[in-house]
Design an enzyme around this catalytic site. Structure first.
Site, PDB file in Angstrom:
ATOM      1  N   HIS A 123      24.056 -19.536   2.078  1.00  0.00           N
ATOM      2  CA  HIS A 123      24.198 -18.179   1.540  1.00  0.00           C
ATOM      3  C   HIS A 123      22.975 -17.919   0.654  1.00  0.00           C
ATOM      4  O   HIS A 123      22.429 -18.859   0.057  1.00  0.00           O
ATOM      5  CB  HIS A 123      25.481 -18.155   0.699  1.00  0.00           C
ATOM      6  CG  HIS A 123      25.891 -16.815   0.189  1.00  0.00           C
ATOM      7  ND1 HIS A 123      25.307 -16.228  -0.904  1.00  0.00           N
ATOM      8  CD2 HIS A 123      26.854 -15.966   0.604  1.00  0.00           C
ATOM      9  CE1 HIS A 123      25.899 -15.055  -1.141  1.00  0.00           C
ATOM     10  NE2 HIS A 123      26.836 -14.874  -0.244  1.00  0.00           N
ATOM     11  N   ASP A 200      27.763 -26.265  -2.855  1.00  0.00           N
ATOM     12  CA  ASP A 200      28.249 -24.896  -3.004  1.00  0.00           C
ATOM     13  C   ASP A 200      29.613 -24.845  -2.312  1.00  0.00           C
ATOM     14  O   ASP A 200      29.704 -24.822  -1.081  1.00  0.00           O
ATOM     15  CB  ASP A 200      27.239 -23.940  -2.347  1.00  0.00           C
ATOM     16  CG  ASP A 200      27.793 -22.525  -2.209  1.00  0.00           C
ATOM     17  OD1 ASP A 200      28.975 -22.298  -2.520  1.00  0.00           O
ATOM     18  OD2 ASP A 200      27.018 -21.645  -1.751  1.00  0.00           O
ATOM     19  N   GLN A 203      33.246 -21.546  -0.147  1.00  0.00           N
ATOM     20  CA  GLN A 203      34.129 -21.362   1.003  1.00  0.00           C
ATOM     21  C   GLN A 203      35.012 -22.580   1.252  1.00  0.00           C
ATOM     22  O   GLN A 203      35.651 -22.673   2.298  1.00  0.00           O
ATOM     23  CB  GLN A 203      33.304 -21.070   2.266  1.00  0.00           C
ATOM     24  CG  GLN A 203      32.511 -19.801   2.221  1.00  0.00           C
ATOM     25  CD  GLN A 203      33.395 -18.554   2.112  1.00  0.00           C
ATOM     26  OE1 GLN A 203      34.580 -18.581   2.430  1.00  0.00           O
ATOM     27  NE2 GLN A 203      32.812 -17.459   1.662  1.00  0.00           N
ATOM     28  N   LYS A 226      37.591 -16.252  -4.324  1.00  0.00           N
ATOM     29  CA  LYS A 226      37.736 -16.683  -2.923  1.00  0.00           C
ATOM     30  C   LYS A 226      38.883 -17.672  -2.775  1.00  0.00           C
ATOM     31  O   LYS A 226      39.073 -18.273  -1.725  1.00  0.00           O
ATOM     32  CB  LYS A 226      36.430 -17.296  -2.423  1.00  0.00           C
ATOM     33  CG  LYS A 226      35.300 -16.253  -2.364  1.00  0.00           C
ATOM     34  CD  LYS A 226      34.059 -16.854  -1.785  1.00  0.00           C
ATOM     35  CE  LYS A 226      32.822 -16.040  -2.093  1.00  0.00           C
ATOM     36  NZ  LYS A 226      32.654 -14.873  -1.232  1.00  0.00           N
ATOM     37  N   CYS A 364      24.988 -12.210   4.015  1.00  0.00           N
ATOM     38  CA  CYS A 364      24.120 -12.792   2.968  1.00  0.00           C
ATOM     39  C   CYS A 364      23.574 -14.133   3.408  1.00  0.00           C
ATOM     40  O   CYS A 364      23.484 -15.084   2.599  1.00  0.00           O
ATOM     41  CB  CYS A 364      24.861 -12.940   1.639  1.00  0.00           C
ATOM     42  SG  CYS A 364      25.345 -11.400   0.916  1.00  0.00           S
TER      43      CYS A 364
HETATM   44  N1  PMP Z   1      28.023 -19.333  -1.435  1.00  0.00           N
HETATM   45  C1  PMP Z   1      28.811 -19.086  -0.381  1.00  0.00           C
HETATM   46  C2  PMP Z   1      28.897 -20.089   0.725  1.00  0.00           C
HETATM   47  C3  PMP Z   1      29.521 -17.890  -0.318  1.00  0.00           C
HETATM   48  O1  PMP Z   1      30.304 -17.626   0.716  1.00  0.00           O
HETATM   49  C4  PMP Z   1      29.408 -16.961  -1.390  1.00  0.00           C
HETATM   50  C5  PMP Z   1      30.134 -15.632  -1.360  1.00  0.00           C
HETATM   51  N2  PMP Z   1      30.102 -14.967  -0.140  1.00  0.00           N
HETATM   52  C6  PMP Z   1      28.596 -17.293  -2.472  1.00  0.00           C
HETATM   53  C7  PMP Z   1      27.918 -18.479  -2.465  1.00  0.00           C
HETATM   54  C8  PMP Z   1      28.457 -16.387  -3.639  1.00  0.00           C
HETATM   55  O2  PMP Z   1      29.682 -16.284  -4.314  1.00  0.00           O
HETATM   56  P1  PMP Z   1      29.913 -15.173  -5.440  1.00  0.00           P
HETATM   57  O3  PMP Z   1      29.517 -13.879  -4.824  1.00  0.00           O
HETATM   58  O4  PMP Z   1      31.390 -15.263  -5.717  1.00  0.00           O
HETATM   59  O5  PMP Z   1      29.089 -15.549  -6.597  1.00  0.00           O
END
Ligand code: PMP
Length: 406
Positions: A123, A200, A203, A226, A364
């Site tokens: 991401h 990270d 997910q 999430k 993203c």
């Molecule tokens: N890393 C991953 C793998 C994600 O899926 C996301 C959110 N889509 C993020 C980071 C960023 O998370 P947040 O927007 O809650 O800060």
């Protein structure tokens, strides 16, 4: 299935509504999950009965709020099996956790010529903060490539590791393709090379049991929203001896031990990284989301999601015009796909007309889209309240979409 799913679904008030005259089917859980009543109630009860600033009040409300806030830290520690609650830092979410680490780790440990490794699957939140750090410090960013299924090429990873590699930053589960990465193997290899690892977990935490001591990761980041909790709150876990060495991220109240114009000294962990008034209400909401997951049992929630993912995958494989994007051997709760000849945005728009919420675009994660030679996908991502009947509805809606577009 181990639990009564109807009883589980009934706990999510938002799911009772209709969208475009159809019962809502919510398949955008990788973007954010819905919240059970117990999470909503916990936040509301804080503001209704003991809203107060924490850590510095002698009065009853402040003491109650402080105790609840610090109790949540212990609960989070137990949830991911950290060895101390000092290792749990509350942040705004995964993005904030990674930016904190990129700054503080970077200031402490990164010098010109050092190297950081990420993957092609990340991401943007786990790419851009490291790029910014590399630019600041004249360090180098390396990327572990993937195969066409969306699986990491571990032999290439091994080739990238060298004595300048300071950190490996990698997603536990890819939000764009659903690939479940072999993080334990990746961590062990990094440690053999004396490199540190950030996972990270945005997910992952709602879908599989995370045990940071068993993984032996050095840092782990995740977002409450999430995992059935509120937005605006998240966690950075870090091993205590490492966090103790890191420079603070932001200066302000709470993160200090003493302030003078000659010299300021910093507070102990975890407060050193929590400058300013924290988001108490949402910390308590996060605790309620952990209680929800533990009450239902994460294995039971994962079993539902896996069954839905496998069913959806099998049903999609029957439709000629569908191409599933991301076919890794190990996946969690994400099904990305394309329909031949129809733009993902159009598919998302038609599905919405049938009350089905999916996400379209690059999620993203532009680099992995580029690697696969596409601009984006349609993504259905599942949570514990999704059912096979909902998949049947999506399949029918997809057939209608194909008929409409010819
Ligand atoms: N890393 C991953 C793998 C994600 O899926 C996301 C959110 N889509 C993020 C980071 C960023 O998370 P947040 O927007 O809650 O800060």
């Amino acid at each position: 299935m181990g639990i009564n799913q109807q009883q589980l679904i009934a706990q999510f008030p938002i799911l009772k509504q209709q969208i475009n005259k159809y019962p809502l089917v919510y398949f955008d859980n990788a973007a954010t999950t819905q919240k059970p009543q117990m999470v909503i109630d916990r936040i509301s009860s804080y503001y209704t009965s003991f809203n107060s600033n924490i850590h510095r009040g002698v009065h009853k409300l402040s003491q109650k709020a402080t105790a609840a806030y610090e109790q949540t830290r212990i609960h989070v520690k137990d949830f991911i099996n950290a060895s101390s609650s000092k290792e749990i830092i509350f942040t705004k979410g995964t993005t904030d956790s990674i930016n904190l680490l990129a700054f503080s780790f970077g200031e402490t440990f990164i010098k010109e010529g050092d190297e950081i490794i990420v993957t092609e699957l990340e991401h943007h939140s786990n790419i851009v903060p490291w790029q910014m750090l590399c630019e600041r410090k004249k360090a180098k960013l390396h990327v572990i490539p993937v195969n066409d299924k969306g699986e990491l090429l571990l032999d290439k990873y091994a080739d990238l590791l060298n004595k300048r590699t300071r950190l490996v930053a990698i997603a536990h589960v890819s939000n764009a393709l659903g690939t479940l990465n072999p993080v334990k193997e990746i961590i062990d290899l990094a440690h053999q090379n004396k490199s540190l690892v950030l996972i990270d977990g945005a997910q992952a935490v709602a879908h599989l049991k995370v045990d940071v001591q068993e993984l032996d990761c050095d840092f782990y980041a995740f977002s409450s929203h999430k995992m059935y909790g509120p937005m605006g709150i998240g966690v950075l876990y870090g091993k205590k001896d490492l966090l103790e060495q890191l420079q603070p991220y932001q200066g302000g109240g709470e993160m200090i031990e003493s302030v003078s114009f000659e010299k300021t000294t910093y507070n102990e962990l975890p407060f050193k990284f929590e400058a300013g008034t924290p988001n108490v209400a949402d910390v308590l909401g996060l605790e309620a989301s952990i209680e929800f997951i533990q009450k239902e049992g994460i294995e039971n929630l994962a079993a539902i999601e896996n069954e839905v993912l496998n069913y959806a995958t099998a049903e999609f494989q029957k439709i000629d015009r569908i191409q599933i994007v991301g076919t890794a051997q190990n996946k969690a709760s994400v099904l990305s796909f394309l329909i031949d000849g129809i733009h993902p945005y159009d598919v998302g728009t038609i599905l919405n007309q049938f009350g089905i919420a999916v996400r379209t675009g690059n999620h993203c994660a532009e680099p992995i889209m580029k690697r696969l030679g596409i601009r984006g996908t349609i993504r259905a991502s599942f949570a514990c309240y999704n059912t096979k009947e909902e998949i049947d509805r999506m399949v029918r809606a997809i057939h209608k979409t194909i008929e409409m577009f010819g």
